[in-house]
Design an enzyme around this catalytic site. Structure first.
Site, PDB file in Angstrom:
ATOM      1  N   GLU A  71       6.081   2.790   1.604  1.00  0.00           N
ATOM      2  CA  GLU A  71       6.566   2.294   0.324  1.00  0.00           C
ATOM      3  C   GLU A  71       7.302   0.960   0.502  1.00  0.00           C
ATOM      4  O   GLU A  71       7.736   0.635   1.619  1.00  0.00           O
ATOM      5  CB  GLU A  71       7.534   3.325  -0.267  1.00  0.00           C
ATOM      6  CG  GLU A  71       6.890   4.658  -0.623  1.00  0.00           C
ATOM      7  CD  GLU A  71       6.191   4.653  -1.980  1.00  0.00           C
ATOM      8  OE1 GLU A  71       5.601   3.615  -2.344  1.00  0.00           O
ATOM      9  OE2 GLU A  71       6.230   5.685  -2.651  1.00  0.00           O
TER      10      GLU A  71
ATOM     11  N   ASP B 281      -1.837   9.945   6.124  1.00  0.00           N
ATOM     12  CA  ASP B 281      -0.614  10.538   5.583  1.00  0.00           C
ATOM     13  C   ASP B 281      -0.828  11.950   5.064  1.00  0.00           C
ATOM     14  O   ASP B 281      -1.949  12.431   4.946  1.00  0.00           O
ATOM     15  CB  ASP B 281      -0.033   9.633   4.485  1.00  0.00           C
ATOM     16  CG  ASP B 281      -1.093   9.154   3.490  1.00  0.00           C
ATOM     17  OD1 ASP B 281      -2.205   9.690   3.505  1.00  0.00           O
ATOM     18  OD2 ASP B 281      -0.790   8.244   2.706  1.00  0.00           O
TER      19      ASP B 281
ATOM     20  N   HIS C 125       1.836  -0.207  -1.818  1.00  0.00           N
ATOM     21  CA  HIS C 125       2.002   0.617  -0.608  1.00  0.00           C
ATOM     22  C   HIS C 125       0.660   0.870   0.068  1.00  0.00           C
ATOM     23  O   HIS C 125      -0.393   0.855  -0.559  1.00  0.00           O
ATOM     24  CB  HIS C 125       2.763   1.919  -0.895  1.00  0.00           C
ATOM     25  CG  HIS C 125       2.043   2.997  -1.632  1.00  0.00           C
ATOM     26  ND1 HIS C 125       2.474   3.522  -2.824  1.00  0.00           N
ATOM     27  CD2 HIS C 125       0.922   3.688  -1.321  1.00  0.00           C
ATOM     28  CE1 HIS C 125       1.658   4.477  -3.210  1.00  0.00           C
ATOM     29  NE2 HIS C 125       0.698   4.600  -2.319  1.00  0.00           N
TER      30      HIS C 125
ATOM     31  N   ASN D 199       2.240  -0.217  -6.324  1.00  0.00           N
ATOM     32  CA  ASN D 199       3.389  -1.020  -5.871  1.00  0.00           C
ATOM     33  C   ASN D 199       3.119  -1.689  -4.524  1.00  0.00           C
ATOM     34  O   ASN D 199       4.037  -2.153  -3.867  1.00  0.00           O
ATOM     35  CB  ASN D 199       4.653  -0.154  -5.805  1.00  0.00           C
ATOM     36  CG  ASN D 199       4.510   1.013  -4.824  1.00  0.00           C
ATOM     37  OD1 ASN D 199       3.501   1.125  -4.126  1.00  0.00           O
ATOM     38  ND2 ASN D 199       5.517   1.857  -4.766  1.00  0.00           N
TER      39      ASN D 199
HETATM   40  C1  GLP Z   1      -1.521   7.560  -2.378  1.00  0.00           C
HETATM   41  C2  GLP Z   1      -1.982   7.547  -0.921  1.00  0.00           C
HETATM   42  C3  GLP Z   1      -2.525   6.192  -0.524  1.00  0.00           C
HETATM   43  C4  GLP Z   1      -3.490   5.690  -1.568  1.00  0.00           C
HETATM   44  C5  GLP Z   1      -2.769   5.478  -2.865  1.00  0.00           C
HETATM   45  C6  GLP Z   1      -3.651   5.000  -3.982  1.00  0.00           C
HETATM   46  O1  GLP Z   1      -0.185   7.333  -2.541  1.00  0.00           O
HETATM   47  N1  GLP Z   1      -0.956   7.929  -0.032  1.00  0.00           N
HETATM   48  O2  GLP Z   1      -3.113   6.290   0.753  1.00  0.00           O
HETATM   49  O3  GLP Z   1      -4.073   4.487  -1.145  1.00  0.00           O
HETATM   50  O4  GLP Z   1      -2.182   6.710  -3.271  1.00  0.00           O
HETATM   51  O5  GLP Z   1      -4.370   6.081  -4.506  1.00  0.00           O
HETATM   52  P1  GLP Z   1      -5.617   5.963  -5.456  1.00  0.00           P
HETATM   53  O6  GLP Z   1      -6.749   5.554  -4.590  1.00  0.00           O
HETATM   54  O7  GLP Z   1      -5.806   7.358  -6.008  1.00  0.00           O
HETATM   55  O8  GLP Z   1      -5.279   4.969  -6.488  1.00  0.00           O
END
Ligand code: GLP
Length: 241
Positions: free
Chosen positions: A143, A67, A138, A136
């Site tokens: 989402e 992404d 995702h 959440n």
């Molecule tokens: C973002 C990314 C995800 C990631 C998530 C959790 O929204 N788009 O790919 O898994 O956050 O992030 P973190 O690893 O910093 O908790």
């Protein structure tokens, strides 16, 4: 779904790096699906250390990231292009020409999504897809929704994600409201999935992913249907399991 229990963040990162290094040792020209966020940072660092020691190499690997924020150019410090260079690509022997991150700054973002799906398909889809999980539930930027998205698409970020990701920006107002994300179908096409979770704030999402109903309201729950999915989570993230 295989559930691997890790003691803490470092243990999770080491275990994950073992899976990824084994993948590239056994198949040097692996296609890797890569993720951003704090969760995989330790894994990337560990892999960089092992690559420097000559234990593994990314020279023949090609990579496809999940992404990117809409509107951020690759040189923007909060862009996922920038994150990947700083936290992985610049630390290992991967050929930058073989790395791919969705183009959130394209003039025609919808067309960029179609193009991204085409190149991932032409590459034959990832041998190994690395994932983190949002609070959440995702994955990528898929989402909670009333349907599972298929291909790469533009997403309106939820308030919870904007708030969670604002820690990396100067203020919450600077967090882009939209992102481009690989779809659930593309993620499910990966031959192996490795999803990581660390910390108590991920505990509910991990429980819902592993034991909950399979529903687009918890996008990660679809991974219960993947034939080769490994969850590596630390004690805090598993505290509700
Ligand atoms: C973002 C990314 C995800 C990631 C998530 C959790 O929204 N788009 O790919 O898994 O956050 O992030 P973190 O690893 O910093 O908790």
């Amino acid at each position: 779904m295989e559930l691997v229990r890790a003691k803490d963040y470092n243990d999770m990162s080491r275990k994950a790096a073992n899976v990824i290094s084994a993948q590239v040792i056994l198949k040097p020209n692996s296609v890797l699906g890569l993720a951003t966020g704090d969760t995989p940072k330790g894994t990337y660092l560990q892999l960089a250390e092992w690559q420097k020691k000559g234990d593994c190499s990314f020279a023949k690997v090609s990579s496809y990231n999940l992404d990117e924020y809409v509107g951020l150019t690759p040189d923007h410090e909060q862009s996922y292009h920038y994150f990947m260079r700083k936290n992985f690509f610049d630390l290992v022997d991967i050929d930058l020409a073989n790395t791919h991150v969705p183009d959130g700054a394209a003039t025609d973002v919808e067309q960029a999504c179609v193009d991204y799906d085409r190149i991932v398909a032409e590459a034959g889809y990832p041998d190994l897809q690395l994932l983190g999980i949002g609070r959440n539930g995702h994955i990528g930027f898929n989402e909670p929704d009333d349907h599972f998205a298929r291909g790469t698409h533009v997403v309106d970020l939820t308030e919870s994600t904007i708030e969670a990701n604002s820690r990396l920006f100067d203020s919450v107002d600077e967090v882009p409201r939209q992102a481009v994300s690989m779809g659930i179908q593309t993620i499910m096409y990966a031959r192996r999935i490795l999803i990581l979770a660390s910390g108590e704030d991920k505990a509910q999402a991990v429980r819902d992913m592993v034991y909950g109903l399979i529903t687009p309201q918890v996008p990660a729950s679809i991974l219960q249907l993947h034939p080769n999915c490994t969850v590596i989570a630390d004690e805090a993230a598993l505290s509700l399991c």
